[in-house]
Write a protein that holds these residues in place. Structure first.
Motif, PDB file in Angstrom:
ATOM      1  N   GLY A   1       0.794  -1.223   0.000  1.00 57.40           N
ATOM      2  CA  GLY A   1       0.000   0.000   0.000  1.00 57.40           C
ATOM      3  C   GLY A   1       0.826   1.272   0.000  1.00 57.40           C
TER       4      GLY A   1
ATOM      5  N   VAL B   1       1.958   1.882  -3.527  1.00 51.25           N
ATOM      6  CA  VAL B   1       0.834   2.341  -4.344  1.00 51.25           C
ATOM      7  C   VAL B   1       0.553   3.810  -4.041  1.00 51.25           C
ATOM      8  N   LEU B   2       0.575   4.171  -2.765  1.00 55.39           N
ATOM      9  CA  LEU B   2       0.349   5.576  -2.388  1.00 55.39           C
ATOM     10  C   LEU B   2       1.391   6.502  -2.996  1.00 55.39           C
TER      11      LEU B   2
ATOM     12  N   ARG C   1       0.322   7.091  -6.499  1.00 58.51           N
ATOM     13  CA  ARG C   1      -0.868   7.945  -6.508  1.00 58.51           C
ATOM     14  C   ARG C   1      -0.521   9.405  -6.212  1.00 58.51           C
TER      15      ARG C   1
ATOM     16  N   THR D   1      -5.715   2.134  -0.028  1.00 57.24           N
ATOM     17  CA  THR D   1      -5.119   1.313  -1.078  1.00 57.24           C
ATOM     18  C   THR D   1      -5.777  -0.062  -0.983  1.00 57.24           C
ATOM     19  N   GLU D   2      -6.429  -0.451  -2.058  1.00 61.37           N
ATOM     20  CA  GLU D   2      -7.289  -1.626  -1.992  1.00 61.37           C
ATOM     21  C   GLU D   2      -7.648  -2.138  -3.367  1.00 61.37           C
TER      22      GLU D   2
ATOM     23  N   CYS E   1      -6.508  -2.351  -8.744  1.00 66.89           N
ATOM     24  CA  CYS E   1      -6.163  -1.334  -7.749  1.00 66.89           C
ATOM     25  C   CYS E   1      -5.884  -0.054  -8.524  1.00 66.89           C
TER      26      CYS E   1
ATOM     27  N   LEU F   1      -4.629   3.475  -9.692  1.00 70.20           N
ATOM     28  CA  LEU F   1      -3.471   4.343  -9.479  1.00 70.20           C
ATOM     29  C   LEU F   1      -3.824   5.796  -9.762  1.00 70.20           C
TER      30      LEU F   1
END
Length: 175
Positions: A17, A20-21, A24, A36-37, A123, A125
């Motif tokens: 996560g 991913v953050l 983003r 994040t999922e 997921c 982005l």
């Protein structure tokens, strides 16, 4: 009970996560404020939870689904873009377990709002309109590829554009 849009998601473990953050934050700061999922109800296939349902009944059903279908082992294998809109997303290696959990949610009898898109586990982005050169850069981003386990089914509601956790459901824990 479900007067605000209520989504069901599988929360990514922190070590995935946070990466991913990071992506983003660089491409869609608004989306970086969301968990994040991988969504299993609300973004495609089936819609958000329909209003006017007994929360206790819904929670019991969600607890049962979590106990029967979690954990899920997965990993991301690529970055894609939906042809129908601006969303750029991470693709899980095997969509099967995500499709199975969505089908299990439908089988519980929980009522869901309709959704116009078929289910594609992903997921997100970025969900904003990016210029072509930025889209190309995002599609070439380095992304987390190591295996991970999804062990939390979470219920989030969105109020005034902000996601808020309502409840988490873990395997082996009955509501």
């Amino acid at each position: 009970m479900f007067e605000h849009p209520a989504y069901l998601v599988l929360e990514l473990p922190e070590f995935i996560g946070t990466r991913v953050l990071d992506i983003r934050r660089r491409y869609d700061p608004h989306l970086a404020a969301f968990p994040t999922e991988i969504t299993v109800a609300g973004s495609s296939g089936i819609g958000t939870i329909a209003p006017d349902q007994d929360a206790r009944v819904v929670y019991q059903a969600l607890s049962q689904v979590a106990s029967e279908h979690l954990p899920i082992s997965s990993r991301f294998v690529g970055i894609s873009r939906f042809a129908t809109g601006p969303v750029v997303w991470l693709q899980p290696a095997d969509p099967g377990p995500f499709i199975a959990i969505q089908q299990a949610l439908v089988a519980t009898g929980i009522h869901f709002n309709t959704h116009k898109f078929s289910y594609t586990p992903h997921c997100s982005l970025s969900s904003c309109n990016l210029v072509p050169s930025v889209i190309e850069a995002l599609l070439r981003e380095d992304f987390p590829q190591e295996a991970f386990e999804l062990s939390v089914l979470a219920l989030y509601k969105v109020v005034n554009g902000q996601a808020g956790l309502v409840e988490r459901f873990h395997p082996g824990v009955q509501a």
